[in-house]
Write a protein that holds these residues in place. Structure first.
Motif, PDB file in Angstrom:
ATOM      1  N   LEU A   1     -17.467-106.127  78.958  1.00  0.00           N
ATOM      2  CA  LEU A   1     -16.169-106.705  78.626  1.00  0.00           C
ATOM      3  C   LEU A   1     -15.200-106.472  79.777  1.00  0.00           C
ATOM      4  O   LEU A   1     -15.335-105.524  80.549  1.00  0.00           O
ATOM      5  CB  LEU A   1     -15.628-106.081  77.346  1.00  0.00           C
ATOM      6  CG  LEU A   1     -16.519-106.226  76.105  1.00  0.00           C
ATOM      7  CD1 LEU A   1     -15.937-105.423  74.951  1.00  0.00           C
ATOM      8  CD2 LEU A   1     -16.696-107.687  75.718  1.00  0.00           C
ATOM      9  N   LEU A   2     -14.239-107.346  79.914  1.00  0.00           N
ATOM     10  CA  LEU A   2     -13.227-107.294  80.972  1.00  0.00           C
ATOM     11  C   LEU A   2     -13.820-107.507  82.367  1.00  0.00           C
ATOM     12  O   LEU A   2     -13.177-107.242  83.374  1.00  0.00           O
ATOM     13  CB  LEU A   2     -12.457-105.962  80.959  1.00  0.00           C
ATOM     14  CG  LEU A   2     -11.720-105.608  79.665  1.00  0.00           C
ATOM     15  CD1 LEU A   2     -11.079-104.233  79.802  1.00  0.00           C
ATOM     16  CD2 LEU A   2     -10.671-106.658  79.330  1.00  0.00           C
ATOM     17  N   GLY A   3     -15.067-107.983  82.436  1.00  0.00           N
ATOM     18  CA  GLY A   3     -15.705-108.155  83.730  1.00  0.00           C
ATOM     19  C   GLY A   3     -15.923-106.843  84.447  1.00  0.00           C
ATOM     20  O   GLY A   3     -15.890-106.781  85.678  1.00  0.00           O
TER      21      GLY A   3
ATOM     22  N   VAL B   1     -13.311-101.336  70.410  1.00  0.00           N
ATOM     23  CA  VAL B   1     -13.328-102.802  70.476  1.00  0.00           C
ATOM     24  C   VAL B   1     -13.162-103.386  69.085  1.00  0.00           C
ATOM     25  O   VAL B   1     -13.757-102.893  68.118  1.00  0.00           O
ATOM     26  CB  VAL B   1     -14.650-103.328  71.090  1.00  0.00           C
ATOM     27  CG1 VAL B   1     -14.623-104.843  71.216  1.00  0.00           C
ATOM     28  CG2 VAL B   1     -14.927-102.679  72.446  1.00  0.00           C
ATOM     29  N   VAL B   2     -12.376-104.457  68.989  1.00  0.00           N
ATOM     30  CA  VAL B   2     -12.276-105.267  67.776  1.00  0.00           C
ATOM     31  C   VAL B   2     -12.754-106.674  68.132  1.00  0.00           C
ATOM     32  O   VAL B   2     -12.147-107.358  68.954  1.00  0.00           O
ATOM     33  CB  VAL B   2     -10.838-105.314  67.225  1.00  0.00           C
ATOM     34  CG1 VAL B   2     -10.760-106.275  66.041  1.00  0.00           C
ATOM     35  CG2 VAL B   2     -10.374-103.919  66.820  1.00  0.00           C
TER      36      VAL B   2
ATOM     37  N   GLY C   1      -0.039 -98.667  74.397  1.00  0.00           N
ATOM     38  CA  GLY C   1      -1.457 -98.422  74.623  1.00  0.00           C
ATOM     39  C   GLY C   1      -2.178 -99.635  75.187  1.00  0.00           C
ATOM     40  O   GLY C   1      -1.609-100.723  75.323  1.00  0.00           O
ATOM     41  N   SER C   2      -3.462 -99.444  75.491  1.00  0.00           N
ATOM     42  CA  SER C   2      -4.303-100.521  76.016  1.00  0.00           C
ATOM     43  C   SER C   2      -5.542-100.742  75.159  1.00  0.00           C
ATOM     44  O   SER C   2      -6.327-101.642  75.425  1.00  0.00           O
ATOM     45  CB  SER C   2      -4.739-100.188  77.446  1.00  0.00           C
ATOM     46  OG  SER C   2      -5.379 -98.920  77.492  1.00  0.00           O
ATOM     47  N   LEU C   3      -5.725 -99.912  74.157  1.00  0.00           N
ATOM     48  CA  LEU C   3      -6.864-100.006  73.249  1.00  0.00           C
ATOM     49  C   LEU C   3      -6.359-100.132  71.816  1.00  0.00           C
ATOM     50  O   LEU C   3      -5.240 -99.711  71.510  1.00  0.00           O
ATOM     51  CB  LEU C   3      -7.744 -98.762  73.385  1.00  0.00           C
ATOM     52  CG  LEU C   3      -8.409 -98.523  74.740  1.00  0.00           C
ATOM     53  CD1 LEU C   3      -9.171 -97.203  74.722  1.00  0.00           C
ATOM     54  CD2 LEU C   3      -9.332 -99.668  75.121  1.00  0.00           C
ATOM     55  N   PRO C   4      -7.186-100.718  70.947  1.00  0.00           N
ATOM     56  CA  PRO C   4      -8.529-101.244  71.159  1.00  0.00           C
ATOM     57  C   PRO C   4      -8.519-102.544  71.971  1.00  0.00           C
ATOM     58  O   PRO C   4      -7.544-103.295  71.945  1.00  0.00           O
ATOM     59  CB  PRO C   4      -9.050-101.510  69.740  1.00  0.00           C
ATOM     60  CG  PRO C   4      -8.117-100.805  68.811  1.00  0.00           C
ATOM     61  CD  PRO C   4      -6.794-100.776  69.511  1.00  0.00           C
ATOM     62  N   LEU C   5      -9.620-102.817  72.658  1.00  0.00           N
ATOM     63  CA  LEU C   5      -9.820-104.130  73.250  1.00  0.00           C
ATOM     64  C   LEU C   5     -10.011-105.126  72.116  1.00  0.00           C
ATOM     65  O   LEU C   5     -10.634-104.808  71.099  1.00  0.00           O
ATOM     66  CB  LEU C   5     -11.067-104.137  74.136  1.00  0.00           C
ATOM     67  CG  LEU C   5     -11.115-103.141  75.300  1.00  0.00           C
ATOM     68  CD1 LEU C   5     -12.451-103.267  76.031  1.00  0.00           C
ATOM     69  CD2 LEU C   5      -9.960-103.364  76.247  1.00  0.00           C
TER      70      LEU C   5
END
Length: 538
Positions: free
Chosen positions: A98-100, A365-366, A406-410
């Protein structure tokens, strides 16, 4: 290139369980990595990037191996580090995450990597996982030779499994990545707004032996399980391990095929209810009504999983986990046990408060089922008029995450490819890559012939082999029944039951019997296995 530097970043590792504290053959994993790197003919400087809380365990190893150390003070939350780490917890290959993100992006923070390169007067760096105790110095030398041969390139990489190869970045590119705050692996993936050729066919790809390039799995010692697997496979190399190359190591690991004491991946069904009715959903044609998974039953499962530090738990199954009242307590229990978590949901009939609780939960991750770019196609695929609502819920999710700092969850949209929506697939993929940086396309399942087939084409290879998932993956239904795989939505091939017997016994005894039948080509002894067309899945 002058003074090629190997940078080992520990920014993604914890202070107590890191490559400096994990032991392989009685020595820190970090020491093994540095010793392997010291055998490179092209690397001039070894450097470690870490946090202040890791310095006590890092310093003795660094001093002995003459590695430069840059400690960046007290630990802080860096979105660039956290998102890549979450992505890589759910990927095993060198790229495709994910996210490359690629395996060498772990712990990468371009501003500090650039600072470190300037401190040691380096013109280029190779990024090496500190847990890569088996990294091949010959592959790194070949990487440097490739960069010398193509001086115009700012990036070269080895297409080798995690832990064996690396990527080389010149100082000029580090400067650009620092300004853009992106990871280098992003340059090796497709993006709709960039014109580029496939990285494997470009001059930036340094050649590696074909057996190494085709190898699957990880060769990093970043968990207790990985150390046990690699220790067992390399035991015959006593006295020769430091000088063994990637081909020899791959051959040893493939031949050993060390059995897992517990599965790496668990699919846990929390309920059977869903507010949508996708055309590929078993609930449309099969009568299924199981009780919800309770926190007590889930706690028994998680208690057994807590003995390992690399378990991946997917909350999915027949129903939407967000419709289970016990979702958040189960998530919190799993995370306290050190389990990585992914939640699959329609994100359809969900209140903003429930979205806020999900965003605040310790989930990596979601995944959101959204197989369309138009309301009409969504209604045709999902059996309800909910496209606008789901898109708005994704916006709400991202907004709450941002407001939380925050930056999570993706959050990752998922497109299930069927004849009814295949015409929208390319536009859908580009749209969500631009918006969220990640998007996943998958094929629907007929669940071993139990429901109508809605796939665009049959992708089953001509020669049947044993199902690879039987060796690393286990599915548990909401009533606690352990089944052979996630296709068994009716529980027709039960392997055991949570609480009635240990998960270890189920995995090592009941599942081993099934694996043995598959090894001998006797999958027809099991009705679902005999009709399965998805045995080739990784």
């Amino acid at each position: 290139m002058k003074n090629l530097t190997a940078i080992l970043s520990m920014l993604h590792e914890s202070p107590d369980r890191s490559s400096a504290t994990r032991l392989f053959r009685g020595e820190p994993v970090l020491r093994w990595t540095l010793e392997r790197l010291s055998r490179s003919k092209r690397i001039g400087t070894l450097a470690i990037l870490c946090w202040e809380d890791q310095l006590e365990s890092v310093r003795p190893v660094a001093e002995e191996e003459r590695a430069y150390v840059l400690a960046k003070g007290p630990r802080v939350a860096l979105p660039e580090i956290q998102t890549v780490a979450a992505s890589r917890r759910w990927a095993d290959g060198w790229r495709g995450g994910l996210l490359g993100a690629c395996h060498f992006d772990l712990g990468f923070y371009a501003p500090w990597h650039h600072e470190l390169a300037e401190r040691v007067h380096s013109h280029a760096v190779v990024l090496v996982d500190p847990a890569a105790a088996l990294v091949d110095p010959a592959l790194l030398d070949a990487l440097a030779a490739q960069a010398d041969e193509h001086e115009e390139l700012e990036l070269c990489f080895s297409p080798a499994p995690p832990g064996l190869g690396s990527v080389l970045l010149k100082l000029s590119l580090l400067n650009k990545l620092a300004a853009a705050k992106v990871h280098s692996g992003r340059l090796l993936h497709y993006h709709p707004d960039q014109v580029s050729r496939e990285a494997l066919a470009a001059d930036s790809c340094a050649p590696v032996p074909s057996r190494v390039a085709r190898a699957v799995g990880r060769f990093t010692m970043d968990s207790d399980r990985q150390i046990r697997i690699l220790s067992a496979a390399t035991e015959p190399l006593n006295g020769q391990l430091l000088s063994s190359g990637a081909e020899e190591l791959v051959s040893r690991v493939q031949a050993a095929r060390t059995p897992l004491e517990l599965p790496r991946e668990i699919v846990l069904e929390l309920n059977t209810r869903r507010s949508t009715r996708p055309i590929f959903w078993p609930g449309n044609t099969l009568e299924i009504n199981r009780p919800d998974m309770t926190p007590a039953l889930a706690g028994k499962l998680i208690g057994e999983l807590s003995s390992l530090d690399d378990i991946r738990l997917t909350l999915a199954g027949l129903g939407d986990p967000l419709l289970c009242p016990y979702l958040i307590p189960i998530i919190e229990t799993a995370r306290q046990a050190g389990v990585s978590i992914l939640v699959e949901t329609d994100l359809h009939d969900v209140a903003p408060e429930a979205i806020a609780r999900l965003v605040a939960s310790p989930v990596d991750v979601v995944s959101v089922h959204l197989p369309a770019v138009s309301p009409q196609t969504y209604a045709k695929l999902m059996g309800c008029d909910g496209y606008t609502r789901v898109v708005e819920n994704i916006r709400t999710f991202v907004s709450i995450r941002k407001s939380n700092g925050g930056s999570l969850p993706l959050i990752v949209p998922v497109f299930t490819k069927c004849p009814e929506n295949v015409g929208e697939m390319e536009a859908w993929y580009d749209q969500w890559l631009r918006a969220l940086g990640s998007a996943v396309i998958r094929s629907p399942s007929d669940h071993a012939g139990q429901i109508p087939d809605t796939a665009v084409a049959d992708m089953t290879p001509p020669g049947r082999k044993a199902c690879a998932r039987l060796w690393n993956r286990l599915t548990i239904l909401s009533d606690g029944t352990v089944v052979s795989c996630e296709l068994d939505v009716l529980g027709r091939q039960p392997m055991g039951r949570i609480g009635a017997e240990s998960l270890r016994d189920t995995w090592q005894r009941r599942m081993e019997s099934l694996r043995s039948d598959h090894r001998q080509g006797q999958w027809n002894k099991h009705p679902l296995c005999g009709r399965c067309r998805e045995w080739h899945r990784p």
